[in-house]
Design an enzyme around this catalytic site. Structure first.
Site, PDB file in Angstrom:
ATOM      1  N   SER A  24       0.924  -1.031   0.044  1.00 23.60           N
ATOM      2  CA  SER A  24      -0.226   0.034   0.102  1.00 23.60           C
ATOM      3  C   SER A  24       0.668   1.361  -0.090  1.00 23.60           C
ATOM      4  O   SER A  24       0.485   2.184  -0.508  1.00 23.60           O
ATOM      5  CB  SER A  24      -1.039  -0.015   1.109  1.00 23.60           C
ATOM      6  OG  SER A  24      -0.110  -0.070   2.539  1.00 23.60           O
ATOM      7  N   ASP A 196      -0.521   7.306  10.044  1.00 21.58           N
ATOM      8  CA  ASP A 196      -1.468   6.620  10.938  1.00 21.58           C
ATOM      9  C   ASP A 196      -0.520   5.662  11.743  1.00 21.58           C
ATOM     10  O   ASP A 196      -1.072   4.746  12.355  1.00 21.58           O
ATOM     11  CB  ASP A 196      -2.451   5.945  10.126  1.00 21.58           C
ATOM     12  CG  ASP A 196      -1.883   4.906   9.074  1.00 21.58           C
ATOM     13  OD1 ASP A 196      -0.561   4.939   8.967  1.00 21.58           O
ATOM     14  OD2 ASP A 196      -2.745   4.263   8.137  1.00 21.58           O
ATOM     15  N   HIS A 199       1.491   4.013   7.578  1.00 22.08           N
ATOM     16  CA  HIS A 199       1.469   4.840   6.186  1.00 22.08           C
ATOM     17  C   HIS A 199       2.330   5.957   6.313  1.00 22.08           C
ATOM     18  O   HIS A 199       2.283   6.634   7.301  1.00 22.08           O
ATOM     19  CB  HIS A 199       0.350   4.835   5.448  1.00 22.08           C
ATOM     20  CG  HIS A 199      -0.502   3.288   5.443  1.00 22.08           C
ATOM     21  ND1 HIS A 199      -1.384   3.011   6.273  1.00 22.08           N
ATOM     22  CD2 HIS A 199      -0.358   2.338   4.497  1.00 22.08           C
ATOM     23  CE1 HIS A 199      -1.825   1.871   6.224  1.00 22.08           C
ATOM     24  NE2 HIS A 199      -1.219   1.393   4.681  1.00 22.08           N
TER      25      HIS A 199
END
Length: 243
Positions: A24, A196, A199
């Site tokens: 991601s 967070d 990320h």
């Protein structure tokens, strides 16, 4: 001049490619202020920056996909750089996140397998950059987990072990490596690099972009700008300039 005739006269334009392969953190890199966007802007008209980030994936799954992304017959020769950026999911704690967890020894073996595959399709070691997972800010990530009804499923010390394994694989395989886990924690509070806890924030994206560009710049500095500057096009005979 008809387009078919023009196509027959001119050489096929093959844009070189930089392939970003990861989880991601790579997938999100094309968002506003993302590190992939930064690279694409720096390399515009020199090569395409291709995002093959797949959120949630680990190296166990990634090694199965890589041969479907790059084959010798599908233009591996025009790939000028590849980043392999996994570990944030592999390092998830087995007892709390067994689906994404990959044991440390297997993680290293998977990375090595992917590097060896790239070499087998003639992508040389000097065109490969491994990137370690970033550090984990546990309190922030715990909040993100609790918001989804989960427990904290990662820890920074464990992530560090995977980062060290990534560095070791790069050393053994002769590739470059960007040790993000270490660099982000060097003499500073690294929490501002993360949105967070896991990320990257805008600042984290900028940090990664700068670190990665310092490694890519020498590799890609010789790439020419594709097609002539518009002022250099002969407007009375554009075919002479463009075909």
């Amino acid at each position: 001049m008809a387009l078919l005739e023009a196509g027959a006269r001119g050489r096929f334009l093959r844009w070189p490619r930089v392939l970003l392969f990861g989880d991601s953190i790579t997938e999100y890199s094309f968002q506003e202020n993302g590190w992939g966007t930064y690279l694409a802007e720096r390399l515009v008209r020199k090569c395409d920056v291709v995002n093959r980030g797949i959120s949630g994936y680990n190296t166990r799954w990634a090694k199965l996909i890589l041969p479907r992304l790059i084959t010798e017959s599908s233009g591996a020769d025009n790939i000028v750089a590849v980043t392999i950026f996994f570990g944030a999911n592999d390092s998830a704690l087995k007892e709390l996140n067994p689906k994404q967890h990959v044991p440390l020894e297997e993680y290293a073996a998977n990375l090595k397998s992917m590097v060896q595959y790239l070499k087998s399709v003639n992508i040389t070691a000097d065109r490969i950059i491994l990137i370690t997972p970033p550090p984990l800010q546990e309190s922030a990530w715990e909040k993100a987990c609790l918001a989804k009804g989960d427990k904290l499923n990662r820890c920074n010390a464990t992530t560090g072990q995977y980062a060290q394994a990534c560095v070791q694989v790069a050393r053994e395989c002769g590739t470059d490596v960007l040790d993000l886990w270490t660099l982000m924690q060097k003499n500073q509070d690294f929490s501002s690099y993360l949105s967070d806890g896991l990320h990257l924030s805008t600042k984290g994206n900028s940090f990664l972009a700068a670190q990665l560009w310092s490694r890519l710049e020498n590799k890609l500095s010789a790439l020419p700008s594709l097609l002539p500057y518009w002022r250099d096009v002969d407007h009375t005979n554009p075919e002479a300039s463009l075909l």
